[in-house]
Write an enzyme that holds these catalytic residues in place. Structure first.
Site, short mmCIF file in Angstrom:
data_model
loop_
_atom_site.label_atom_id
_atom_site.label_comp_id
_atom_site.label_asym_id
_atom_site.label_seq_id
_atom_site.Cartn_x
_atom_site.Cartn_y
_atom_site.Cartn_z
N ASP A 124 0.86 -1.18 0.00
CA ASP A 124 0.00 0.00 0.00
C ASP A 124 0.90 1.24 0.00
O ASP A 124 1.80 1.36 0.83
CB ASP A 124 -0.87 -0.04 1.27
CG ASP A 124 -1.93 1.06 1.26
OD1 ASP A 124 -3.12 0.70 1.27
OD2 ASP A 124 -1.57 2.25 1.25
N ASP A 214 -3.96 2.42 -4.98
CA ASP A 214 -2.61 2.40 -4.42
C ASP A 214 -2.28 1.14 -3.64
O ASP A 214 -1.33 1.11 -2.88
CB ASP A 214 -2.39 3.64 -3.53
CG ASP A 214 -2.89 3.45 -2.11
OD1 ASP A 214 -3.90 2.74 -1.94
OD2 ASP A 214 -2.26 3.98 -1.19
N GLU A 215 -3.08 0.10 -3.82
CA GLU A 215 -2.75 -1.12 -3.07
C GLU A 215 -2.92 -2.36 -3.95
O GLU A 215 -3.70 -2.35 -4.90
CB GLU A 215 -3.59 -1.24 -1.80
CG GLU A 215 -5.05 -1.29 -2.05
CD GLU A 215 -5.91 -1.45 -0.82
OE1 GLU A 215 -5.49 -2.10 0.15
OE2 GLU A 215 -7.04 -0.96 -0.87
P1 TTP Z 1 -5.18 4.93 1.34
O1 TTP Z 1 -4.14 3.93 0.98
O2 TTP Z 1 -6.28 4.49 2.22
O3 TTP Z 1 -4.49 6.16 2.06
P2 TTP Z 1 -3.10 6.84 1.78
O4 TTP Z 1 -2.31 6.12 0.76
O5 TTP Z 1 -3.33 8.27 1.46
O6 TTP Z 1 -2.39 6.78 3.20
P3 TTP Z 1 -1.73 5.50 3.91
O7 TTP Z 1 -0.28 5.85 4.05
O8 TTP Z 1 -2.43 5.40 5.21
O9 TTP Z 1 -1.95 4.33 3.03
O10 TTP Z 1 -5.82 5.53 0.04
C1 TTP Z 1 -5.08 5.75 -1.15
C2 TTP Z 1 -5.54 7.01 -1.83
O11 TTP Z 1 -6.93 6.91 -2.12
C3 TTP Z 1 -5.39 8.21 -0.96
O12 TTP Z 1 -4.10 8.80 -1.10
C4 TTP Z 1 -6.49 9.10 -1.41
C5 TTP Z 1 -7.55 8.18 -1.93
N1 TTP Z 1 -8.65 8.05 -0.94
C6 TTP Z 1 -9.88 8.65 -1.21
O13 TTP Z 1 -10.07 9.26 -2.27
N2 TTP Z 1 -10.86 8.53 -0.28
C7 TTP Z 1 -10.70 7.87 0.89
O14 TTP Z 1 -11.62 7.79 1.72
C8 TTP Z 1 -9.43 7.26 1.16
C9 TTP Z 1 -9.20 6.53 2.45
C10 TTP Z 1 -8.46 7.38 0.21
MG MG Z 2 -2.07 4.06 0.88
#
Ligand code: TTP
Ligand code: MG
Length: 685
Positions: A124, A214-215
């Site tokens: 992720d 992103d995962e």
């Molecule tokens: P995530 O992987 O949940 O969050 P992140 O990558 O920003 O942070 P982390 O380091 O905790 O993984 O989500 C990936 C992307 O998806 C995030 O950058 C923005 C988008 N996103 C949304 O649009 N809405 C949401 O509710 C979430 C959680 C993420």
């Molecule tokens: Mg993330």
């Protein structure tokens, strides 16, 4: 909600503390907990005083429509929980020996299917949208920054220290961190960076599975074998490669299955990795102390319901096993038992090969009551669904209409048209009578959401893989449908329930984001001293609907650069090993080959000798598992020991991951949690 007013979760297992108070004494405390939002468990908040954050959110949103609605939802949930507790008290007075025994049999059966031979990785990206923005503006690396205006989609790790997180209204985040810089969204940039990361993933597992923008999940068993690398070394190398080539960092979880890998990837964020060894005792210990909310599929509502019956961690599930099915439904029971045991899927496959259970679309809009407008909205929704069905190559045998009233009540109605449907005309034609009827039944019919969904899908693909990897031809579609229904009625071939729970939690999250969007608009209007403008409201909603869809588009995996990687993967563990375990069979090469029918389960299979034999092996191993469980389930109270002593050693023998048995023959499956949500049943009421 704890009876003694204690904290919902103490610090456990090295995870960050969720400091919010969740006592049973004041309803505002449960509300405050609720207002903490969907991303409470996000990484980077270890030092945050969540109690303070909840106070700020509470006072910032008090009096708004959003707040009133949250209050209403919280009250409804509290009432629902009271009912659950009353039912539990009733059950405590009756003899549940049979339920206990059934739960123990199920545990034993699941234990037999435990597969410790695979290495699954969940990766992720860290603060993904923010990290991409920082590449263009490196100075933002050192200051608190977020992406998204009305509602934050994410923020960098500086901002998280202030309690800012995704799914938080922008103006609330500004109260927590007045210097927060909020950037607008730029989806194209994120998609393109995600593709760069995916190209690297394909080198490690060409059949990796994208889970969101992103995962991804990878099965690196084969890669480690070929390269002579330990899984931790391989993942360090992968993370380094991503960081060097794409200039963003990723975190990773390494485990025996996808469920644990996902939990583990959040553990050492940002830019870290964590491994849970492929060892039963380690896995059980890891799950024992894990707060339920850390499991993908347990959202805020389910967390509170479980907490009410004393289940705070996955380890707590065991002592409540006899009640779970009666309190939450059969699917929830199965899901929870798998959480307790730390079991999950080991199969990793490209997203486009995933079996789909439904295709649907929905959108939120300003309140709408005009008959003509509602029909136009339905027509538009039908058009959107047609596009999705064309893209995914499906027709639906069942059509579901979902509406949300201005009071936030959700209603669904479904119809089985005479033939499978996919065109906008048909979708509209068959959903209109449902809308007409609802309109007549419900006084002051004002909608704020409408959705259409097709279920019981039929593939329109000429050839390919579909439900459970079965070979399909369009002429075989009708047979397939009836074969599948029959099989389901017999209680066989139930899918692992985790997917449905993950989907339900995702849906819950999406609904929350939409509500937050509303809060931010209300606030904006208030600040500007004007009434809420329906047009700008609509613009915002369109944006939020778009944001929701973004990242969930299924893109084909990039082709790895080394050609021999691909061929080795064809024989690799995520395909080869999994074949017997899941019934997966590769599609036959020649288009005109007819599927063969399995003599045991009577389902059509690939007309290839190897695939067919593998499938028969799998069917036979299921029989063996069932018989073994039946033989060993005579002494239920000692099942924990029995599992270790009698069944545990067989893990290496029964190598396939048997699909755990679903609902039992003849058993009435009542309000099944996952189903109910997935099909948009009345929620929380
Ligand atoms: P995530 O992987 O949940 O969050 P992140 O990558 O920003 O942070 P982390 O380091 O905790 O993984 O989500 C990936 C992307 O998806 C995030 O950058 C923005 C988008 N996103 C949304 O649009 N809405 C949401 O509710 C979430 C959680 C993420
Ligand atoms: Mg993330």
């Amino acid at each position: 909600m704890t009876a003694d007013g204690s904290r919902l979760h103490q610090e456990v297992g090295g995870f960050n503390t969720i400091e919010a108070v969740q006592p049973g004494t004041s309803e505002h405390d449960t509300l405050k907990y609720h207002l903490l939002g969907p991303s409470l468990t996000k990484a980077g908040q270890d030092s945050v005083d969540q109690q303070k954050v909840s106070e700020i959110i509470y006072s910032a949103s008090k009096g708004s429509k959003y707040f009133n609605n949250e209050e209403y939802k919280d009250k409804t949930l509290t009432q629902k929980i009271e009912k659950i507790l009353a039912r539990k008290r009733q059950l405590e007075r009756v003899d549940l020996a049979l339920d206990l025994r059934r739960a123990d049999e199920y545990i034993a059966e699941l234990e037999l299917s435990r597969d410790l031979s695979q290495t699954v990785v969940h990766i992720d990206c860290d603060a993904f949208y923010a990290a991409v923005e920082e590449l263009d503006r490196p100075e933002l690396k050192h200051v608190p920054m977020a992406v998204g205006k009305g509602v934050l989609t994410t923020c960098n790790y500086h901002a998280r220290k202030f309690g800012c997180r995704s799914g938080m209204a922008g103006f609330v985040a500004m109260k927590l961190c007045p210097n927060l810089i909020c950037l607008p969204l730029n989806f194209e940039k994120y998609t393109s960076k995600a593709q760069e990361v995916r190209e690297i993933l394909a080198e490690y597992d060409p059949r990796f599975e994208s889970a969101s923008i992103d995962e991804a999940y990878l099965n690196i068993t084969q890669y480690c074998e070929e390269k002579g690398l330990d899984p931790e070394e391989a993942v360090t190398q992968l993370r380094n490669e991503v960081s060097e080539k794409t200039h963003i960092t990723i975190s990773a979880g390494i485990a025996a299955n996808a469920k644990i890998a996902k939990i583990a990837s959040n553990r050492n964020k940002p830019n870290g990795q964590f491994r849970v060894a492929n060892d039963r005792a380690t896995i059980l210990a890891f799950m024992r102390d894990l707060p339920t909310r850390k499991v993908n599929g347990v959202g805020r509502v389910f967390e509170r319901e479980l907490d009410a019956i004393g289940v705070k961690t996955c380890g707590d599930i065991y002592s409540q096993r006899a009640y779970l099915s009666k309190l939450f439904g059969e699917k929830a029971f199965q899901f929870l038992m798998q959480c307790y045991l730390g079991l999950g899927r080991t199969k990793v496959q490209p997203a486009e090969e995933h079996e789909r259970k439904s295709v649907g679309t929905e959108s939120t809009f300003r309140e709408m009551s005009d008959k003509t407008e509602l029909r136009e909205q339905l027509r538009w929704t039908a058009g959107e669904l047609e596009k999705d069905l064309t893209r995914t190559k499906f027709k639906g045998r069942t059509l579901v209409l979902k509406i949300k009233l201005h009071t936030y009540e959700v209603f669904t109605r479904q119809v089985i048209p005479p033939k499978a449907v996919s065109t906008a005309d048909d979708l509209y034609k068959y959903s209109l009578p449902m809308l007409d009827k609802l309109e007549k039944e419900i006084p002051s019919f004002k909608l704020r959401l409408m959705g259409l969904r097709c279920t019981h899908l039929v593939s329109t693909n000429k050839t390919g893989i579909n439900f459970f990897g079965m070979h399909l031809t369009s002429s075989a579609d009708e047979e397939l449908h009836s074969a599948k229904s029959k099989v389901d009625e017999d209680g066989e071939w139930e899918v692992w329930p985790e997917e449905e729970f993950e989907e339900a939690a995702r849906q819950e999250r999406q609904d929350e984001m939409n509500e937050l969007e509303r809060l931010s608009q209300e606030q904006q209007a208030l600040d500007d001293g004007r009434a809420l403008d329906p047009l700008s409201q609509e613009e915002h909603l369109k944006e939020s609907n778009r944001r929701h869809k973004h990242g969930r588009e299924i893109l084909p995996n990039p082709t790895p650069k080394e050609p021999n990687n691909t061929s080795s993967r064809e024989l690799g563990p995520s395909v080869g090993f999994q074949k017997p375990a899941t019934g997966y069979v590769a599609p036959p090469k020649a288009e005109d080959e007819k599927p063969w029918t399995c003599p045991i389960c009577a389902r059509p299979q690939s007309a290839s000798e190897k695939g067919f034999n593998d499938h028969i092996d799998f069917c036979l191993s299921r029989q063996t598992i069932k018989e073994a469980v039946r033989d060993h389930s005579a002494s239920p109270p000692a099942v924990e020991k029995a599992v270790e002593g009698e069944f545990g050693k067989e893990n290496g023998v029964v190598r396939g991951r048997g699909r755990p048995k679903g609902k039992r023959k003849g058993e009435v499956v009542g309000a099944e949690r996952g189903n109910k949500r997935l099909f948009f049943g009345m929620q929380g009421r």
